[in-house]
Scaffold this motif. Sequence first.
Motif, PDB file in Angstrom:
ATOM      1  N   ASP A 186      -4.492  12.140  -2.723  1.00 38.24           N
ATOM      2  CA  ASP A 186      -5.802  12.450  -2.137  1.00 38.24           C
ATOM      3  C   ASP A 186      -6.000  11.832  -0.751  1.00 38.24           C
ATOM      4  O   ASP A 186      -7.082  11.903  -0.172  1.00 38.24           O
ATOM      5  CB  ASP A 186      -6.931  12.041  -3.076  1.00 38.24           C
ATOM      6  N   GLY A 187      -4.958  11.213  -0.205  1.00 40.92           N
ATOM      7  CA  GLY A 187      -5.024  10.655   1.136  1.00 40.92           C
ATOM      8  C   GLY A 187      -5.536   9.231   1.213  1.00 40.92           C
ATOM      9  O   GLY A 187      -5.679   8.688   2.301  1.00 40.92           O
ATOM     10  N   SER A 188      -5.808   8.623   0.077  1.00 45.98           N
ATOM     11  CA  SER A 188      -6.221   7.220   0.091  1.00 45.98           C
ATOM     12  C   SER A 188      -4.977   6.339  -0.102  1.00 45.98           C
ATOM     13  O   SER A 188      -3.866   6.842  -0.298  1.00 45.98           O
ATOM     14  CB  SER A 188      -7.258   6.947  -1.004  1.00 45.98           C
ATOM     15  N   ILE A 189      -5.171   5.052  -0.029  1.00 49.95           N
ATOM     16  CA  ILE A 189      -4.068   4.112  -0.208  1.00 49.95           C
ATOM     17  C   ILE A 189      -4.308   3.315  -1.474  1.00 49.95           C
ATOM     18  O   ILE A 189      -5.382   2.735  -1.662  1.00 49.95           O
ATOM     19  CB  ILE A 189      -3.939   3.160   1.000  1.00 49.95           C
ATOM     20  N   ALA A 190      -3.315   3.284  -2.350  1.00 50.05           N
ATOM     21  CA  ALA A 190      -3.369   2.453  -3.564  1.00 50.05           C
ATOM     22  C   ALA A 190      -2.685   1.128  -3.250  1.00 50.05           C
ATOM     23  O   ALA A 190      -1.560   1.110  -2.738  1.00 50.05           O
ATOM     24  CB  ALA A 190      -2.663   3.155  -4.723  1.00 50.05           C
ATOM     25  N   TRP A 191      -3.384   0.026  -3.539  1.00 53.90           N
ATOM     26  CA  TRP A 191      -2.880  -1.300  -3.201  1.00 53.90           C
ATOM     27  C   TRP A 191      -2.519  -2.084  -4.445  1.00 53.90           C
ATOM     28  O   TRP A 191      -3.162  -1.971  -5.475  1.00 53.90           O
ATOM     29  CB  TRP A 191      -3.947  -2.082  -2.432  1.00 53.90           C
ATOM     30  N   TRP A 195       0.493   5.622  -0.078  1.00 52.87           N
ATOM     31  CA  TRP A 195      -0.407   6.763   0.058  1.00 52.87           C
ATOM     32  C   TRP A 195      -0.466   7.530  -1.256  1.00 52.87           C
ATOM     33  O   TRP A 195       0.537   7.721  -1.927  1.00 52.87           O
ATOM     34  CB  TRP A 195       0.069   7.678   1.178  1.00 52.87           C
ATOM     35  N   THR A 196      -1.659   7.978  -1.617  1.00 54.61           N
ATOM     36  CA  THR A 196      -1.853   8.773  -2.831  1.00 54.61           C
ATOM     37  C   THR A 196      -2.048  10.235  -2.430  1.00 54.61           C
ATOM     38  O   THR A 196      -2.319  10.533  -1.258  1.00 54.61           O
ATOM     39  CB  THR A 196      -3.083   8.277  -3.616  1.00 54.61           C
ATOM     40  N   GLY A 201       0.828  -1.198   0.000  1.00 53.47           N
ATOM     41  CA  GLY A 201       0.000   0.000   0.000  1.00 53.47           C
ATOM     42  C   GLY A 201       0.860   1.244   0.000  1.00 53.47           C
ATOM     43  O   GLY A 201       1.838   1.331   0.748  1.00 53.47           O
TER      44      GLY A 201
END
Length: 187
Positions: free
Chosen positions: A48-53, A45-46, A43
């Motif tokens: 926009d504050g989300s996590i790319a898995w 962090w992107t 994972g």
Amino acid sequence: CRPIATRDGRILVPAQMTILDASGKLYQPPRAFTYTAAVVLIGEWTPDGSIAWRSSPRVAGDEALSCRGMIEPTLAQASDGRIAMVMRGSNSHDEQVPARKWISISDDQGETWSEAKEWGYSDGGLFYSPSSMSFLTRHSSGRLFWVGNLTPENASGNLPRYPVVIGELDPESLGLIRSSVVTLDVQ
């Protein structure tokens, strides 16, 4: 299977996955109840504050040496940045097959992993360990420790799940330092 955060801010989640055979059915070798491979979910962090898995490639076992594949991986990052993954295997009660733990190493923050090999002591010796979950953890001093089961004789599948021990990993070989192993519980 506890996640870790790497020095570069990645989240690594150790996991296991089932494998399909050529016909699309769950793969199950003759002596196995289940068969899995280890993977690591990565994972990041992107903006926009989300996590790319995404998933690492699978770490598979040799079914002649672990009839259930690689199970319940545990992760720790060494002081030099390498990541160790220790996995459970299974000899499925076959006394001709040594009961071992397995190790795979990543030199690139979990993107790729070495072939699984029998994990042993830093002096090159091997130990017996039943098919049981274990745990890698970092001490506040920076040293890495392993908590798991070591048996004086070849284990039989999942048993016995004692004694429970703790031992330190050598920072160079990532093997277990024999003289550091301490028994925590005998039953």
